[in-house]
Motif scaffolding. Structure first.
Motif, PDB file in Angstrom:
ATOM      1  N   SER A  38      -0.224   8.068 -14.663  1.00 16.05           N
ATOM      2  CA  SER A  38      -1.510   7.736 -14.039  1.00 16.05           C
ATOM      3  C   SER A  38      -2.522   7.404 -15.124  1.00 16.05           C
ATOM      4  N   TYR A  39      -3.380   6.435 -14.801  1.00 16.54           N
ATOM      5  CA  TYR A  39      -4.413   6.001 -15.755  1.00 16.54           C
ATOM      6  C   TYR A  39      -5.756   5.943 -15.052  1.00 16.54           C
ATOM      7  N   GLN A  40      -6.714   6.675 -15.612  1.00 14.22           N
ATOM      8  CA  GLN A  40      -8.067   6.726 -15.068  1.00 14.22           C
ATOM      9  C   GLN A  40      -8.882   5.562 -15.633  1.00 14.22           C
ATOM     10  N   GLN A  66      -7.810   9.839 -20.067  1.00 14.13           N
ATOM     11  CA  GLN A  66      -7.532   8.860 -19.023  1.00 14.13           C
ATOM     12  C   GLN A  66      -6.058   8.776 -18.637  1.00 14.13           C
ATOM     13  N   ALA A 106     -12.893  12.917 -13.216  1.00  9.61           N
ATOM     14  CA  ALA A 106     -11.726  12.819 -12.347  1.00  9.61           C
ATOM     15  C   ALA A 106     -12.142  13.024 -10.900  1.00  9.61           C
ATOM     16  N   SER A 117      -1.582   4.467 -10.496  1.00  4.12           N
ATOM     17  CA  SER A 117      -0.513   5.441 -10.679  1.00  4.12           C
ATOM     18  C   SER A 117       0.822   4.840 -10.285  1.00  4.12           C
ATOM     19  N   TYR A 128      -3.243   2.907  -6.028  1.00  5.58           N
ATOM     20  CA  TYR A 128      -4.549   2.599  -6.628  1.00  5.58           C
ATOM     21  C   TYR A 128      -5.618   3.374  -5.869  1.00  5.58           C
ATOM     22  N   ASP A 129      -6.435   4.130  -6.602  1.00  3.14           N
ATOM     23  CA  ASP A 129      -7.564   4.872  -6.036  1.00  3.14           C
ATOM     24  C   ASP A 129      -8.859   4.305  -6.593  1.00  3.14           C
ATOM     25  N   ARG A 180     -14.308   4.253 -12.409  1.00  2.00           N
ATOM     26  CA  ARG A 180     -14.040   5.336 -11.465  1.00  2.00           C
ATOM     27  C   ARG A 180     -12.866   5.015 -10.543  1.00  2.00           C
ATOM     28  N   LYS A 232      -8.352   4.597 -10.403  1.00  2.00           N
ATOM     29  CA  LYS A 232      -7.148   5.183 -10.978  1.00  2.00           C
ATOM     30  C   LYS A 232      -5.939   4.419 -10.466  1.00  2.00           C
TER      31      LYS A 232
END
Length: 790
Positions: free
Chosen positions: A510-512, A483, A117, A520, A566-567, A516, A518
């Protein structure tokens, strides 16, 4: 003088390079959800190609001694928990490095792939997944132009701009600054700024002392159900504990004033500690000594902050904290109508003062191994006054206007957190506030020059107790796997004064991603009571020749927040973040008769207008997209680039959609810094920040009608219809840090608006010259800071 300075610098340089200086690094390791200690956690510190390791004790504490000063890495791991890596922790000789580390339990099945994370910028609040970030004390200083102020620091984040260079009010996604909630150690507090105006959330100088703050959270939308009575954002601030092993002292001189601080153990046996800091304004002190660096308008202010931490073994942990400040200033205007962002009358003396007090007791009680009960009991006071007197010799009655506004509040809250298992966390709590208020003002007929229609003449003159607000919340976080995380919450509030109710649901997902990244989604319904003085505004009724309270039955203002984000982690310390949002505001107070007025434009000045005859028929909408590219400090440099494109509109009782006052449409922030290591005990920091945004929007002055009338005439149909020229500001900060044998000294120079760019704040009509005059925001302003820790 030049040679003496160079000699002193050489002596400091020589002294700092004599020997390798060391310091202790210690702290605690706890479960992030329950805050219970984790004994047996592996703690490793890496420095200068060396590694030391230890195991946390039964109470979760760990200790390293003899660690060289400088920036090092700390890694913490524990069976069944996600590991944490803290990079570039700063070890200084003048102060022990104490780190509180929180670990989150893993959700793992044998056939699942564990995805790391994001750690940098993660909030302390485990329920938040979007429009939230943690900020550190160092960021409030390191960022050029922040001046150690959390609000000014937050203006660098996506979606946030300042309303006025002379104040720290912040506009979040086009919303009024009134929509912000301040929370300190779990207590909802009044405006924590000097020269605070009634109903505002900002001011020229913050009372919050960053020497006492711990890492804290900042939210800009769809925040968890734990937070209520707010529409735009939340500052959830934490105070650190004082050193419970040795006494330490701080001396500082800078923007906030001259200050002295102390901390240390009350009992080493129990681990109790104290922390206290006092600050006095530099202009005020110089005025006392017979100097007047700012002329007649001398800002006098002082504040005191403290925290006493009292561990009580089986009874949990008690803490007592307080914050208090007083401020006063006097303006004398002998006829000038231009040049100040403070609204002052011509040919008059204006006195402004405020004082704020906060005292609270908190209690944290572990309930078994997987639950925690946190409760607070608080008392707060907020008082503000304004007095305007005539300087004219031909007036018998010198008093134009006077007001005094007092809000006292008693508060209680209790929050229960239960970690059912690694997948499920429950949180529920209540919050009760009881106000007593005393609002008064006095108006002479001549204060309204030019005269205004009777329906716009208002006053407040009331003293009332038993104004109560009840809030409750429940929230559930379910981690379906390592995730995917789902969150649901409900916030309830009842303004018992007029039985205004709200049931506000909150959801997020949220989904990992395996790369790498993510994604949300979040939704939140939010509600807020009006500033208390609004309920007691009295409208003049000409037919009865009396004033009558006309806002008592106002409902809450409400908003729907919808956010997608989005990350993407582009490297170990480089992250890209994109968020888009839509906010629909409704039940906004507007005039009962068709007009342009709306409360969405209030809250960013030194004086808040009294307005009566309001109804909840207004609406508003904010929509936008935000981009953040951040390189966390590593290899001696960092940068942060944020871009926000947004549109903020409102509709008054005349059903016409207009721009809000805060609709600048775009803002770009770019800041960064580089650390130059002179030797192992000395370093120089260079930091640069630039901001470019759309210009401020102002009420529209009809020049021809103003010339004919001889005073300012507004065309409200055109209010906020155009922007002033673009806002631009360049800030620079350079600092020198020197570690001595038992001291750390820091010198810093902040240069604000280096290019002296003229940014328009407001416009006014000059009757003598029959032209529009501009008031500009802060020009070039240098500021020096010196600090010593020992």
């Amino acid at each position: 003088m030049k040679h003496l300075f160079l000699l002193a610098f050489c002596i400091i340089l020589t002294h700092a390079a004599k020997s390798q200086l060391t310091q202790s690094v210690r702290g605690t390791v706890v479960d992030k959800v329950t805050q219970n200690s984790l004994p047996g956690a592996a703690v490793v510190i890496r420095y200068n190609n060396q590694t030391q390791g230890t195991i946390s004790a039964e109470n979760g504490t760990y200790l390293f001694t003899g660690i060289p000063v400088g920036k090092h890495h700390l890694e913490v791991s524990f069976m069944g928990y996600e590991p944490v890596s803290l990079r570039n922790i700063e070890v200084r000789s003048g102060k022990e490095c104490i780190l509180h580390v929180e670990l989150l339990e893993k959700v793992v099945k044998m056939d699942e792939i564990v995805v790391s994370a994001f750690k940098n910028g993660e909030t302390r609040n485990k329920m938040a997944v979007l429009s939230a970030r943690r900020f550190s004390v160092r960021e409030t200083e390191k960022y050029a132009g922040s001046w150690g102020d959390p609000s000014r620091m937050a203006a660098n984040y996506a979606g946030v701009i300042t309303a006025n260079d002379s104040r720290n009010d912040i506009i979040i996604r086009g919303n009024s600054p009134q929509g912000l909630l301040w929370r300190l150690e779990g207590v909802n507090i009044p405006n924590p700024n000097h020269f605070a105006a009634l109903g505002s959330t900002g001011g020229p100088v913050s009372m919050l002392n960053n020497n006492l703050l711990a890492n804290s959270d900042f939210f800009t939308g769809a925040f968890p159900a734990e937070y209520g009575n707010a529409l735009s954002g939340v500052f959830d601030l934490k105070l650190r504990n004082g050193n419970n092993a040795q006494h330490e002292f701080t001396g500082q001189m800078g923007f906030g004033g001259i200050e002295l601080g102390a901390e240390g153990p009350l009992s080493k046996k129990t681990g109790s500690s104290y922390m206290i800091n006092y600050r006095y304004s530099i202009p005020g002190l110089m005025d006392v000594l017979g100097f007047s660096p700012t002329g007649s308008a001398v800002p006098n202010y002082q504040d005191l902050s403290f925290k006493i931490n009292l561990p009580a073994k089986n009874l949990g942990n008690f803490a007592l904290f307080g914050l208090g400040g007083i401020s006063a200033i006097e303006f004398i205007n002998e006829g000038d109508t231009n040049g100040s962002t403070y609204d002052i009358s011509a040919n008059a003396r204006t006195r402004n003062g405020s004082n704020t007090g906060i005292l609270a007791l908190t209690h944290r009680l572990p309930v078994g191994e997987n639950a925690m009960l946190f409760s607070t009991l608080s008392a707060t006071r907020a008082y503000g006054s304004t007095q305007i007197d005539s300087l004219s010799d031909d007036r018998v009655d010198k008093r134009f206007y006077a007001e005094g506004n007092l809000e006292n509040k008693l508060g209680f809250s209790s929050r229960y957190t239960q970690k059912v298992n690694a997948r499920n966390t429950l949180n529920a709590g209540i919050h009760f506030d009881a106000w007593s208020v005393h609002f008064t003002d006095s108006i002479t007929g001549e204060v309204y020059d030019p005269p205004m229609p009777e329906r716009y003449i208002y006053q407040i003159n009331t003293e009332e107790k038993g104004i109560n607000l009840l809030q409750a919340h429940a929230e559930w976080q379910h981690r379906l796997n390592q995730q995917l995380t789902f969150y649901a919450g409900l916030h309830f509030q009842d303004f018992l004064y007029n039985q205004s109710l709200a049931f506000d649901p909150r959801f997020s997902l949220s989904y990992q991603l395996a790369n790498r990244g993510k994604i949300s989604l979040a939704y939140g319904k939010h509600s807020q009571i009006q500033p208390l003085y609004i309920y007691f505004a009295e409208t003049y009724l000409q037919e009865n020749d009396e004033y009558k309270q006309t806002n008592k039955e106002l409902d809450l203002t409400r908003a729907h927040h919808l956010i997608a984000g989005y990350d993407q982690l582009l490297g170990q310390n480089l992250k890209l973040k994109v968020e888009t949002y839509y906010q629909a505001l409704y039940d906004v107070p507007v005039h009962s008769e068709a007009g342009w007025f709306s409360m969405v434009n209030a809250g960013n000045s030194f004086h808040q207008e009294r307005v009566g005859n309001l109804i909840n028929d207004g609406t508003g909408r904010n929509l936008g997209i935000e981009l953040t590219l951040e390189k966390y400090l590593d290899d001696h440099y960092y940068f942060l680039i944020t871009t926000s494109l947004f549109d903020s509109k409102y509709r008054g009782s005349d059903a016409i959609w207009r721009n809000t006052e805060f609709n600048t449409n775009y803002v770009v922030n770019a800041l960064g810094g580089y650390e130059i290591i002179i030797n192992e005990n000395m370093s120089v920091d260079l930091n640069l920040r630039t901001v470019w945004s759309g210009g401020k929007r102002n009420p529209f002055i009809d020049l021809e009608q103003s010339k004919a009338a001889g005073y300012t005439v507004y065309d409200h149909e055109k209010d906020y219809s155009f922007r002033e020229k673009d806002y631009f500001k360049l800030d620079f900060r350079v600092s020198l840090m020197v570690n001595g044998k038992k001291t750390t000294q820091e010198w810093a120079l902040d240069l604000t608006n280096v290019s002296n760019h003229q940014n328009v704040y407001s416009r006014s009509y000059n009757a003598e010259q029959q032209t529009i005059m501009y008031v500009y925001q802060q020009g070039f302003y240098p500021m020096f800071l010196y600090r010593i820790n020992f």
